[in-house]
Design an enzyme around this catalytic site. Structure first.
Site, short mmCIF file in Angstrom:
data_model
loop_
_atom_site.label_atom_id
_atom_site.label_comp_id
_atom_site.label_asym_id
_atom_site.label_seq_id
_atom_site.Cartn_x
_atom_site.Cartn_y
_atom_site.Cartn_z
N LEU A 193 7.81 -26.61 -20.48
CA LEU A 193 7.51 -25.42 -20.12
C LEU A 193 7.21 -25.38 -18.54
CD1 LEU A 193 4.79 -24.30 -22.87
CD2 LEU A 193 7.46 -23.74 -22.73
N ASP A 194 8.13 -24.60 -17.76
CA ASP A 194 8.03 -24.63 -16.48
C ASP A 194 7.92 -23.07 -15.97
OD1 ASP A 194 8.38 -25.03 -13.59
OD2 ASP A 194 10.09 -25.67 -13.70
N THR A 195 6.41 -22.69 -15.76
CA THR A 195 6.30 -21.48 -15.22
C THR A 195 6.61 -21.04 -13.88
OG1 THR A 195 4.02 -22.07 -14.47
CG2 THR A 195 4.21 -21.43 -16.86
N GLY A 196 7.19 -22.10 -13.28
CA GLY A 196 7.83 -21.78 -11.87
C GLY A 196 9.27 -21.52 -11.94
N TRP A 216 12.20 -25.17 -19.74
CA TRP A 216 12.25 -23.62 -20.02
C TRP A 216 11.45 -22.87 -19.26
CZ3 TRP A 216 15.41 -24.26 -24.10
CH2 TRP A 216 15.24 -25.55 -24.96
#
Length: 998
Positions: A867-870, A935
């Site tokens: 999970l890559d929120t950036g 993602w």
């Protein structure tokens, strides 16, 4: 066999001649020498028959060349003929005792003997005068072939003569050169070399060689009336003589180098050309009679010279030719070839053993450069001091500094002079910049002027590289090369950065209140040239800034002419120049003394017949006093008191009246007077109400005329603003400064001059004016807290390149809304005057070494990723991508920790699905060398994931706001009346993923 032997002898002679010239530091080519001698054989057909080559015979060749130049003009002679002639003459004259020169003369003697024509043995034939005239070629000059015998004393033809009777002389008669086909008398043998005569006869019985030559030419002229005139009479029109044809002489292809005029002889003198050295046999008569005959011949020549129709033309004996252009006589100190210089500077040879065959095979070669003698002067230290002072005071690229450098460069500075000037006048950094620019420009010049084959030293001369680093060698450069050096030095100097020139935005250059418009335009154009290059100072963008960034006075002068299509900014300068004069007069009138203010200033003049009627019906105006006070000690304050204000109206700044009485719509600068705030007719906030106790209706107070006061007035708060009408929901916010909004400086924060706090139990919502989006201005919405005490700001951005916002423009509104308290828990006791905006509490989660991973299905295939929120978009590794799924290349850039240009993207939209049944559609990117899948927020936003922090402080705040662990923020647990649109599942644990160790 004879022809092959002749060619071998020619090659041997040419080779020896090249070696002799090479010893004198002169480089020539074999084909040039062959072409030169070919022209000599054509011009002097008697030269191959002479049988010898020495300084005397070569001098006669020079006389023939001079006559040919005078008769047929310079266009018929190759440009290098006289130069090669002078070189060979110096070889024969200055080094006649050298063994090499003697060997060279011997080889030339053999060649001339092989090419000479044997004398005819035919019996003499008597030719009458008419036969001579009929047999003479009409279009060919008489030949001066030296292989004929000359009859001095023949009177058989019966011609009358001005000379004394020569019958007593025993010498044979002199014959015309046209009679060279006849057999000469046997008692006068033909001598091919004058040296034979000196060795065979007595010295007492022989004539002086000079007298002998004069006697021969005079006798030939006397007996042949068609002999070429020796005086400077008008020459015949030039024509091309036929080529010399002889069965005994094989044709020789020839040509040659650059020469100067001989020093002997006076140009344009009437002396006859020297005839070949034909020695006469031992004379039988006394020598005194021969001398008297010679004197008579000289007298006749003098008389014939006096009969010339035109004065002698000043023709040079040997014209000086060179490849460079002529230098005017008034250019003192510039490069010019010395008139007596006929040597060519030695050039560096790549191979000293260069063979003659290589010279013959050359298609083209670099032209040899003559030596140029310059009146070279070294740099004056006083001149360098002036340039150094100008650089220190004004900068290296200031107009005055550049003018000094251009004036100094007219002396044709060498590369060493330019380097010395750069080190002495410029700073260390500018000196390095100048050197780099100069070397770059030098390479460009060398490439443009390159010939085929390229010169070995072309790129070395302009920068002054080895072996031309010596200043003495550089001073000998030709004028064309020095011109290129001058141009390269000036171009490199003008490319230096300006003094104190900082990289600033063009939109920030504004005209000062006291700055002239021409100075402002000059600064604007200089910055535009520095940023965009030359030629952009008159662009439409610069013209637009010349109006928008001008002060209000110049803007009012330019505004009427702004709509016109102006090719240049010169009309704008004229308009503002005339307007500046009016401003100066107005500024001078503002400083009048109080006594001068007492002078009448009627606003209008009315002529009436009945003053009484005028006094009753005319409007009451402040009238100035009719006469000044007579008491010297009377106070002037009482007199000025009745005149109204002593200063101009602060609203329009045009008249001496009160601001409350001002009705002007435009100020002194022509700008419209904008009323700040809401309209004056609007009532106070809230509805009218009736006081039943007192029995009357309460009305709100009338708002002030100018709701946006100047900056020198006290602070204004939100509670001081007025609504337009009773139903107005917003309070207007105006700018307090003139602003230019561009795409480069946006978003931009602007103050509005209104301070908090808001009324109790309220908060503010900042919204944009409805008409601003059509003008390209966007106002970002914001929240104004109740306890905010600072100055309110609005945040602007634009979609256009340039937008101007005048002072006092309405940009936003504040909508006051009621504030509902949920609980008494808070992070800080009060907000204060911190930055504008909402003071939300940020929930922070500490990131550990564990990576949050999630497994999803894309079109039924399982993928695992982080999970890559950036990340804005999902990225799949190429190693995990199925080969049968299509890809396409997109013209975009992916930036993050690394960067990818033109990445690949899925050619079709993929359906994702998690383990809980949630699904959506994405179009992921595919990158090679990516270790894991990422993602991005395109999937996370569709999954509606939230991040939960286990921090105790944050959890306490969430619990105080009604958060129930394991449950959502439902409508019954939050205390709000409106339901939440999306209610998550209550049985959902966590974020729907588990954390795995790396």
């Amino acid at each position: 066999m004879g022809q092959a032997s002749s060619h071998s002898e020619n090659d041997l002679f040419i080779s020896h001649l090249k070696e002799s010239l090479k010893v004198r530091r002169i480089r020539v080519r074999k084909k040039d020498l062959v072409s030169f001698f070919s022209f000599i054989f054509k011009t002097c057909p008697w030269f191959p028959q002479e049988g010898s080559i020495d300084s005397r015979v070569w001098g006669r060749v020079g006389d023939c060349l001079n006559d040919y130049y005078r008769v047929f003009g310079p266009e018929t002679i190759p440009i290098t003929t006289f130069n090669y002639y002078n070189l060979i003459r110096d070889v024969l004259t200055n080094q006649s005792d050298s063994p090499d020169i003697q060997r060279l003369c011997k080889e030339g003697h053999k060649i001339l003997i092989s090419h000479s024509r044997p004398p005819s043995r035919q019996a003499p034939v008597t030719i009458t005068t008419s036969e001579k005239a009929s047999s003479r070629p009409p279009s060919r000059a008489p030949s001066t072939c030296p292989s004929v015998a000359i009859d001095i004393g023949s009177h058989d033809t019966g011609q009358s003569s001005l000379y004394p009777n020569l019958a007593t002389l025993t010498d044979p008669p002199i014959q015309s050169p046209h009679s060279r086909a006849h057999t000469p008398p046997q008692h006068l043998p033909l001598l091919a070399n004058s040296k034979t005569l000196h060795n065979s006869g007595s010295q007492d019985d022989q004539l002086n060689p000079a007298d002998q030559a004069d006697l021969e030419e005079a006798a030939a002229q006397y007996n042949n009336p068609d002999w070429p005139q020796l005086t400077n009479t008008p020459a015949l029109p030039p024509f091309r003589p036929p080529s010399y044809v002889s069965t005994a002489v094989p044709p020789v292809a020839v040509a040659a180098p650059v020469l100067h005029a001989p020093t002997s002889g006076v140009p344009g003198s009437p002396t006859a050309p020297n005839l070949p050295g034909v020695a006469l046999a031992k004379p039988s008569g006394p020598i005194d009679e021969t001398v008297s005959l010679l004197d008579g011949v000289k007298t006749l020549v003098t008389k014939l010279s006096d009969l010339a129709l035109l004065p002698p033309a000043g023709v040079m004996a040997f014209p000086v030719t060179r490849s460079q252009g002529q230098v005017s006589s008034n250019t003192t100190g510039r490069a010019s070839p010395h008139p007596d210089t006929h040597t060519i500077p030695e050039e560096e040879e790549a191979d000293s053993g260069e063979s003659d065959s290589e010279d013959d095979e050359e298609e083209s070669s670099e032209p040899t450069e003559p030596t140029y003698t310059h009146s070279y002067k070294r740099l004056n230290l006083k001149t360098i001091e002036k340039i150094k002072t100008a650089v220190a005071n004004y900068g290296p690229t200031a107009p005055f500094t550049v003018a000094l450098v251009e004036s100094l460069s007219e002396r044709w500075l060498t590369p060493s002079d330019w380097f010395f000037l750069s080190r002495a006048a410029l700073s260390g950094g500018d000196n390095i910049l100048w050197k780099s620019e100069y070397e770059d420009i030098s390479k460009q010049f060398a490439e443009r002027t390159r010939v085929r084959p390229p010169p070995k030293d072309g790129p070395l001369k302009i920068p002054g590289a080895s072996p031309y680093q010596n200043n003495d060698k550089q001073a000998q450069f030709p004028p064309g090369l020095l011109t290129q050096i001058q141009s390269a030095g000036l171009k490199a100097w003008k490319r230096l950065p300006q003094k104190g020139a900082a990289t600033t935005s063009l939109a920030k250059i504004r005209q000062g209140p006291d700055e002239s418009y021409s100075d402002f335009v000059s600064r604007l154009q200089e910055t535009a040239d520095r940023l965009f290059g030359s030629g952009e100072s008159e662009s439409s963008f610069v013209k637009h800034l010349a109006y928008e960034n001008a002060n209000p006075a110049c803007q009012s002068a330019i505004r009427p002419f702004r709509q016109k299509e102006l090719s240049t900014m010169s009309p704008l300068l004229w308009y503002c120049s005339a307007h500046a004069v009016g401003l100066a007069i107005g500024a001078a009138l503002q400083n009048l003394a109080p006594a001068q203010l007492l002078e009448p200033r009627p606003a209008f003049a009315i002529i009436v017949t009945n003053p009484a009627i005028f006094q009753e019906t005319a409007p009451k105006k402040i009238q100035p006093p009719t006469q000044l006070p007579t008491q010297p000690n009377a106070p002037q304050a009482s007199l000025i008191k009745n005149l109204g204000p002593t200063t101009k109206c602060p609203r329009c700044k045009k008249g001496f009246h009160w601001a409350s009485e001002c009705r002007s719509r435009l100020d002194i600068n022509g700008q419209p007077i904008i009323k700040q705030g809401n309209l004056e007719q609007g009532p106070a906030p809230g509805p009218h109400y009736r006081d039943e106790l007192r029995g009357f209706t309460v009305h709100p107070p009338i708002p002030p005329a100018n709701p946006c006061p100047p900056s020198n007035q006290p602070r204004r708060y939100v509670t001081d603003l007025w609504r337009a009408t009773a139903g107005s929901a917003g309070l207007d916010l105006c700018t307090t400064t003139d602003t230019i909004l561009t795409t480069q400086n946006s978003p931009l924060t602007l103050p509005v001059g209104i301070y908090g706090p808001l009324p109790p139990q309220t908060f503010g919502l900042i919204l944009a004016e409805p008409a601003l989006p059509s003008k390209g201005i966007q106002v970002l919405p914001g929240i104004l807290d109740n306890d905010f005490e600072g100055e309110i700001h609005i945040i602007l951005s634009t979609t256009k390149d340039l937008v101007t916002i005048p002072k006092g423009t309405r940009l936003a509104q504040i909508v006051i809304l009621p504030l509902q308290q949920i609980n008494s828990n808070f992070h800080k006791p009060y907000r204060g005057a911190s930055a504008p905006g909402s003071s939300d509490v940020y929930w922070v989660q500490q990131i550990s070494q564990q990576r949050p991973t999630l497994k999803l299905k894309l079109n039924g295939k399982l993928f695992s990723g982080i999970l890559d929120t950036g990340a804005d978009a999902t990225v799949i590794s190429y190693t995990h991508w199925p080969r049968n799924w299509p890809l396409t290349t997109v013209a975009t850039h992916l930036r993050g920790i690394g960067q990818a240009t033109n990445p690949q993207q899925s050619a079709q939209m993929l359906k994702w699905e998690d383990s809980e049944g949630n699904n959506g559609h994405i179009t992921p990117y595919v990158l090679p060398n990516l270790p894991v899948n990422l993602w991005g927020r395109d999937i996370l936003s569709q999954m509606k994931l939230v991040m939960c922090s286990p921090n105790d402080t944050v959890m306490t705040q969430m619990l105080s706001q009604g958060y129930l662990p394991g449950q959502g923020l439902g409508k019954n647990n939050q205390g709000i009346t409106q339901p939440i649109t999306i209610t998550p599942k209550k049985d959902k644990t966590g974020l729907g993923f588990h954390q795995n160790l790396p």
